[in-house]
Design an enzyme around this catalytic site. Structure first.
Site, PDB file in Angstrom:
ATOM      1  CB  THR A   1      54.873  28.146  54.304  1.00 43.44           C
ATOM      2  OG1 THR A   1      55.736  29.261  54.520  1.00 43.44           O
ATOM      3  CG2 THR A   1      53.615  28.595  53.569  1.00 43.44           C
TER       4      THR A   1
ATOM      5  NE  ARG B   1      47.460  33.876  55.116  1.00 44.18           N
ATOM      6  CZ  ARG B   1      47.713  35.048  55.683  1.00 44.18           C
ATOM      7  NH1 ARG B   1      47.018  35.447  56.720  1.00 44.18           N
ATOM      8  NH2 ARG B   1      48.642  35.844  55.193  1.00 44.18           N
TER       9      ARG B   1
ATOM     10  CD  GLU C   1      48.866  34.962  51.553  1.00 41.21           C
ATOM     11  OE1 GLU C   1      48.696  34.263  52.565  1.00 41.21           O
ATOM     12  OE2 GLU C   1      49.818  35.762  51.434  1.00 41.21           O
TER      13      GLU C   1
ATOM     14  CG  ASP D   1      59.133  33.671  51.508  1.00 41.47           C
ATOM     15  OD1 ASP D   1      58.547  33.335  50.465  1.00 41.47           O
ATOM     16  OD2 ASP D   1      58.609  34.396  52.372  1.00 41.47           O
TER      17      ASP D   1
ATOM     18  CD  GLU E   1      57.901  35.060  59.124  1.00 38.90           C
ATOM     19  OE1 GLU E   1      57.922  36.064  59.886  1.00 38.90           O
ATOM     20  OE2 GLU E   1      56.919  34.810  58.393  1.00 38.90           O
TER      21      GLU E   1
END
Ligand SMILES: *[C@@H]1O[C@H](CO)[C@@H](O)[C@H](O)[C@H]1NC(C)=O
Ligand SMILES: *[C@@H]1O[C@H](CO)[C@@H](O)[C@H](O)[C@H]1NC(C)=O
Ligand SMILES: *[C@@H]1O[C@H](CO)[C@@H](O)[C@H](O)[C@H]1NC(C)=O
Ligand SMILES: *[C@@H]1O[C@H](CO)[C@@H](O)[C@H](O)[C@H]1NC(C)=O
Ligand SMILES: *[C@@H]1O[C@H](CO)[C@@H](O)[C@H](O)[C@H]1NC(C)=O
Length: 551
Positions: free
Chosen positions: A527, A134, A130, A274, A434
């Site tokens: 992502t 980010r 994360e 994913d 998404e």
């Protein structure tokens, strides 16, 4: 008088029908200025945060309270850093001078905070994945956008990115295999195993760090980041014989970081699975490395053979199912909203970012690419239906497509077309990106207006249901946006939570959906929707940056 009533009725009916048609036509994006509306929503949401939760990593737009991520209580810049590149983009593209001025001021405020207040010497463990996607991703794309759009001071972002990366990369040096543990202490550099799941690392987490670290090597010329982050693939593929008969390129969601061996047998394209697939393709698009493209194609072929399903309702919607008991087991039709990124990914894989009409007439086109393209369209349609048929027009977190396994229970909500169900605990919506992400890719690659209509419908429903208005003592309306507990019962039940990806991804992808100047073959989004430029091959050669492992 009866002879006169009939024509009057017909006239009234005709006028009503005309008005309804007019109203329907009026409510498409064409009768609005979509980019202006999205800029305004971004500014409202951001200014609520800046006025009431400034500096906090976690923020509740209803209570106006929040906290920081780290146990030490120090901030990581979670919401601020994730938002900067969207503001730079909007600052560059807006046609409204007042908005441009607002964005310039807000970028300046965010940049000063990052430069003067944020200190990554934080004595707390943070999640490696994360924090990379980010924070490192957000700093790197802010650097890129600052340079590209001539706004802000790009050095501020690059210096912070290097500082953060140097605190994160010791993760790759603390297990036998080079596969990192799930967390690391930013001050001490000590890696920490996952406290649950027997210490396993999520397979998609340690395979979704590579774009960011490779881009940092590319910018700085320091090849260490590249070399460390690519080391995870050799044990992953070799120790599991991942391309062999047992897995066929489809990964179980947990890996033991000390042995590199998979743990458990849950295979899915939702959470923890994913972005493994996403970064195989995106590494190829970003760096030009051929091996990742082959691995991506291999996995997609298996996905189609093992996981693809079609719902039994009226619409025959395509979905990617899950295997809880390995490839030989049954396929469940549970489908996370997270999987909705796959429409955009398959479309980018088929076309390499060129318009479909051009790619499909090019020398590299083949039946597999055509099939990927069609599947991209079908999956995007399924994801749109996950919004369209829900009473609020917003998707729940998870649906179960109508199939024989699992069978619907009486307390599951049923979609009108009978194509999917929603379980009682899956009715929430945290403003995830998404679906609008796939709409953005499909629109620019196909030129089909339908994707903009769908995007406008979804945006309008976000405004309708996730906006909260509080009237202050002086009568001024204070606007904020928040997550929802339940998208099915109306009025929707609000949750007190702002996810940073609402600002970083959902509003950015919606904005780009309505932008006429998007060149998908020149940038690759990480992502978390942070854009990086496609690498210059001569520079890669000068730096000797090549793939350091073979299959
Ligand atoms: C937007 O960015 C382009 C370069 O990418 C630049 O030429 C242009 O001047 C910028 N526009 C504004 C208003 O900042
Ligand atoms: C940009 O930021 C860097 C790093 O903080 C600083 O050294 C430099 O002076 C700044 N440049 C300008 C033009 O303000
Ligand atoms: C390159 O990055 C590594 C990893 O953080 C660091 O240890 C090293 O000092 C850097 N090298 C240079 C020349 O900055
Ligand atoms: C690519 O990199 C080379 C070497 O660093 C440089 O000379 C060239 O101008 C770059 N090309 C582009 C299009 O930026
Ligand atoms: C790249 O490799 C060449 C040949 O092996 C070597 O001469 C050169 O110094 C290397 N460059 C860098 C930046 O490591």
């Amino acid at each position: 008088m009866r002879w006169i009533a009939k024509p009057i009725v017909s006239v009234v009916v005709a006028v009503l029908a005309y008005q309804i048609t007019l109203r329907y036509l009026k409510d498409t994006y064409k009768s609005h200025d979509p980019q202006f509306a999205i800029e305004r929503t971004f500014l409202e949401s951001w200014i609520d945060y800046r006025s009431n939760g400034w500096g906090l990593d976690v923020y509740g737009p209803i209570s106006k309270k929040g906290r920081n991520m780290g146990k030490s209580g120090d901030p990581l810049g979670w919401i601020i850093i994730d938002s900067v590149d969207t503001m730079m983009l909007m600052h560059n593209k807006t046609k409204d001078d007042t908005h441009r001025k607002r964005f310039a001021e807000e970028i300046n405020i965010a940049e000063s905070w990052i430069k003067n207040t944020l200190d990554y010497n934080v004595d707390s463990e943070v999640n490696l994945f994360e924090t990379t996607i980010r924070m490192l991703g957000g700093l790197l794309s802010s650097y890129y956008c600052s340079e590209t759009y001539h706004i802000g001071n790009s050095t501020v972002y690059l210096e912070k990115a290097i500082d953060l990366a140097d605190r994160l990369v010791p993760s790759f040096l603390q297990s036998e295999t080079g596969i990192p543990y799930s967390s690391i202490n930013l001050a001490s550099g000590k890696a920490i195993k996952n406290h649950a799941d027997n210490g396993a690392s999520s397979t998609a987490e340690f395979t979704t760090l590579q774009m960011e670290l490779k881009y940092l090597s590319y910018i700085t010329g320091n090849t260490t980041y590249w070399k460390l982050c690519e080391k995870v693939y050799d044990p992953l593929y070799r120790n599991n014989n991942l391309v062999g008969r047992h897995y066929q390129g489809l990964i179980p969601i947990f890996t033991n970081p000390d042995t590199g061996v998979f743990q458990g047998s849950i295979i899915r394209f939702g959470s923890r699975g994913d972005s493994f697939y996403e970064y195989l393709l995106k590494q190829n698009l970003l760096t030009g490395e051929v091996l990742y493209r082959k691995l991506y194609d291999f996995s997609m072929d298996s996905m189609k053979r093992h996981l693809l399903g079609e719902s039994k309702g009226q619409l025959h919607l395509k979905y990617i199912g899950e295997k809880d008991y390995g490839l030989a087991g049954p396929t469940s039709s549970k489908f996370d909203h997270l999987v909705c990124f796959m429409g955009g990914l398959l479309a980018m894989g088929a076309t390499n970012g060129k318009p479909y009409s051009e790619a499909a007439n090019g020398p590299d086109w083949n039946p597999t690419k055509q099939n990927d393209w069609e599947l991209a369209e079908d999956l995007t349609k399924s994801c749109y239906e996950m919004y369209h048929q829900i009473p609020s027009g917003l998707s729940p977190e998870i649906v179960v497509f109508n199939s024989n396994y699992p069978n619907a229970e009486p307390n599951w909500w049923r979609s009108e077309s009978e194509d999917y169900f929603v379980k009682p605990f899956d009715k929430h919506n945290i403003q995830r990106p998404e679906t609008v992400e796939s709409l953005m890719f499909l629109y620019h690659l196909s030129g089909n207006e339908q994707y903009r209509h769908w995007g406008w419908e979804i945006f309008s429903n976000f405004i309708k249901h996730t906006k909260v208005i509080k009237v202050a003592a002086d009568g001024e309306e204070k606007v904020a946006y928040t997550s929802l507990h339940n998208v099915i019962s109306l009025p929707t039940d609000k949750a007190d939570n702002l996810e940073s990806f609402w600002l970083a991804e959902t509003l950015k992808y919606l904005y780009l959906l309505f932008d006429d100047d998007v060149e998908l073959s020149k940038i690759v989004f990480n992502t978390e929707a942070h854009p990086f430029p496609v690498f210059n091959q001569s520079r890669l050669n000068e730096l000797n940056l090549t793939t350091g492992w073979k299959l």
